[in-house]
Design an enzyme around this catalytic site. Structure first.
Site, PDB file in Angstrom:
ATOM      1  N   LYS A  45     -44.638   5.996  32.687  1.00 49.17           N
ATOM      2  CA  LYS A  45     -44.009   7.115  33.403  1.00 49.17           C
ATOM      3  C   LYS A  45     -43.851   8.384  32.566  1.00 49.17           C
ATOM      4  O   LYS A  45     -43.008   9.227  32.844  1.00 49.17           O
ATOM      5  CB  LYS A  45     -42.645   6.724  34.004  1.00 49.17           C
ATOM      6  CG  LYS A  45     -42.574   5.406  34.710  1.00 49.17           C
ATOM      7  CD  LYS A  45     -43.800   5.025  35.473  1.00 49.17           C
ATOM      8  CE  LYS A  45     -43.994   5.728  36.778  1.00 49.17           C
ATOM      9  NZ  LYS A  45     -45.241   5.213  37.430  1.00 49.17           N
ATOM     10  N   HIS A 100     -50.449   1.212  27.133  1.00 50.67           N
ATOM     11  CA  HIS A 100     -48.991   1.325  27.031  1.00 50.67           C
ATOM     12  C   HIS A 100     -48.471   0.467  25.874  1.00 50.67           C
ATOM     13  O   HIS A 100     -47.264   0.351  25.700  1.00 50.67           O
ATOM     14  CB  HIS A 100     -48.315   0.801  28.307  1.00 50.67           C
ATOM     15  CG  HIS A 100     -48.442   1.679  29.521  1.00 50.67           C
ATOM     16  ND1 HIS A 100     -48.345   3.047  29.473  1.00 50.67           N
ATOM     17  CD2 HIS A 100     -48.605   1.362  30.831  1.00 50.67           C
ATOM     18  CE1 HIS A 100     -48.474   3.535  30.710  1.00 50.67           C
ATOM     19  NE2 HIS A 100     -48.635   2.540  31.542  1.00 50.67           N
ATOM     20  N   SER A 130     -37.950   7.934  36.761  1.00 54.43           N
ATOM     21  CA  SER A 130     -39.280   7.685  37.317  1.00 54.43           C
ATOM     22  C   SER A 130     -39.601   6.180  37.303  1.00 54.43           C
ATOM     23  O   SER A 130     -40.144   5.628  38.271  1.00 54.43           O
ATOM     24  CB  SER A 130     -40.311   8.471  36.498  1.00 54.43           C
ATOM     25  OG  SER A 130     -41.603   8.269  36.986  1.00 54.43           O
TER      26      SER A 130
END
Ligand code: PPS
Length: 288
Positions: A45, A100, A130
């Site tokens: 995010k 990530h 988010s």
């Protein structure tokens, strides 16, 4: 679909089994990066999709064809995902790879490579908001009843993908160990054009003014949120339910102010001070 409720654990970090297996995670750690590879590294995010789109457009010199016809997960696949091996294309241009994974898992492989690493960070209060909405729509993530409940787990660093604080600090410490470019979501918001030009400089990819115009125009939120190749509307509702929250939700800086009470914000600041002490990174908490 059947791995939807599975959670994988890698180096103490929980990851959705819908996207990860022990094999895919091992493959990521053993991956051999080549000279010319460009790796987008983010905590979820933080502007991942935005950077995938910007890089796609930079490498196509502003031509929108690829961006409008190939999904982002094919043109810039996630290294740790199950489908990575079969998706990464050996084309003419550089390979754009997304991840990530935290630095303790991935940095060793990158330190010994000539890959270019672009780290995108975002104000963690906006990341938390988010991410909370993403948990509502992404059916491969646990469900939280309230934002308050989610925030506690986020601050403890126990959410899927691990601690935001460890991710940002860990990768930033790697800045002199690899060909590293640090940029924030807020930089992109504040001056997209300048950010694109800086990226072009880092990538060694000069562009004409009209080409930069095209990248800038295509990568603005109103345009990108309509592009089905990046807004995740192609994903079945059982996996991502856009009725609960859109993937391209608001695209603004400072939405945390609409979600956090003054007490929650103070508690966040306290944790931020504790966890980020000794790290000189500054974040823009609003754009006003
Ligand atoms: S993910 O799931 O980790 O890949 O998500 P990620 O792409 O990192 O982050 C999604 C948030 O980025 C916003 N976004 C944008 N903001 C402004 N401009 C553009 N062009 C843009 N593209 C994506 C997206 O709306 C998510 O943020 P929120 O705050 O939820 O709107």
């Amino acid at each position: 679909m059947e791995r939807m409720s599975v959670t994988e654990v890698c180096a103490g970090i929980q990851l959705p089994g819908h996207l990860h297996t022990p094999e895919s995670l091992q493959y990521a750690q053993d991956f051999h990066f080549k000279e010319g590879d460009v790796v987008i590294v983010t905590y979820p995010k933080s502007g991942t999709t935005w950077m995938q789109e910007i890089l796609t457009l930079i490498y196509s010199q502003g031509d929108t064809e690829i961006a409008m016809t190939v999904p982002n997960w094919e043109r810039a696949p996630w290294l740790e995902h199950i489908y990575f091996k079969d998706t990464l294309k050996e084309g003419e241009g550089p390979r754009i790879i997304t991840t990530h994974l935290p630095s303790n898992i991935l940095a060793p492989a990158l330190q010994n490579s000539k890959a270019k690493v672009i780290y995108v960070a975002r104000n963690p209060k906006d990341v938390a908001v988010s991410f909370y909405y993403f948990h509502k729509m992404a059916k491969f993530l646990p469900d939280f009843n309230t934002f308050s409940e989610f925030l506690d787990v986020f601050l403890e660093g126990k959410v899927h993908y691990g601690s935001w604080f460890d991710h940002v600090k860990g990768w930033y410490r790697q800045k002199n160990n690899m060909d590293f470019f640090y940029i924030t979501y807020e930089d992109l918001q504040k001056d997209l054009r300048r950010s694109i030009k800086k990226l072009c400089g880092f990538l060694g990819c000069p562009m004409y003014t009209e080409e930069v115009d095209k990248v800038e125009c295509h990568c603005r939120f109103p345009e990108m949120s309509q592009n089905v190749m990046v807004n995740y509307m192609l994903i079945p509702k059982e996996i991502m339910n856009h009725d609960q929250s859109k993937f391209m939700r608001k695209g603004i800086v400072g939405d945390w102010k609409q979600h956090m009470t003054p007490e929650q914000s103070d508690a966040f600041d306290k944790t931020f001070q504790e966890k980020m002490s000794g790290c000189n990174l500054q974040f823009l908490w609003n754009l006003d």
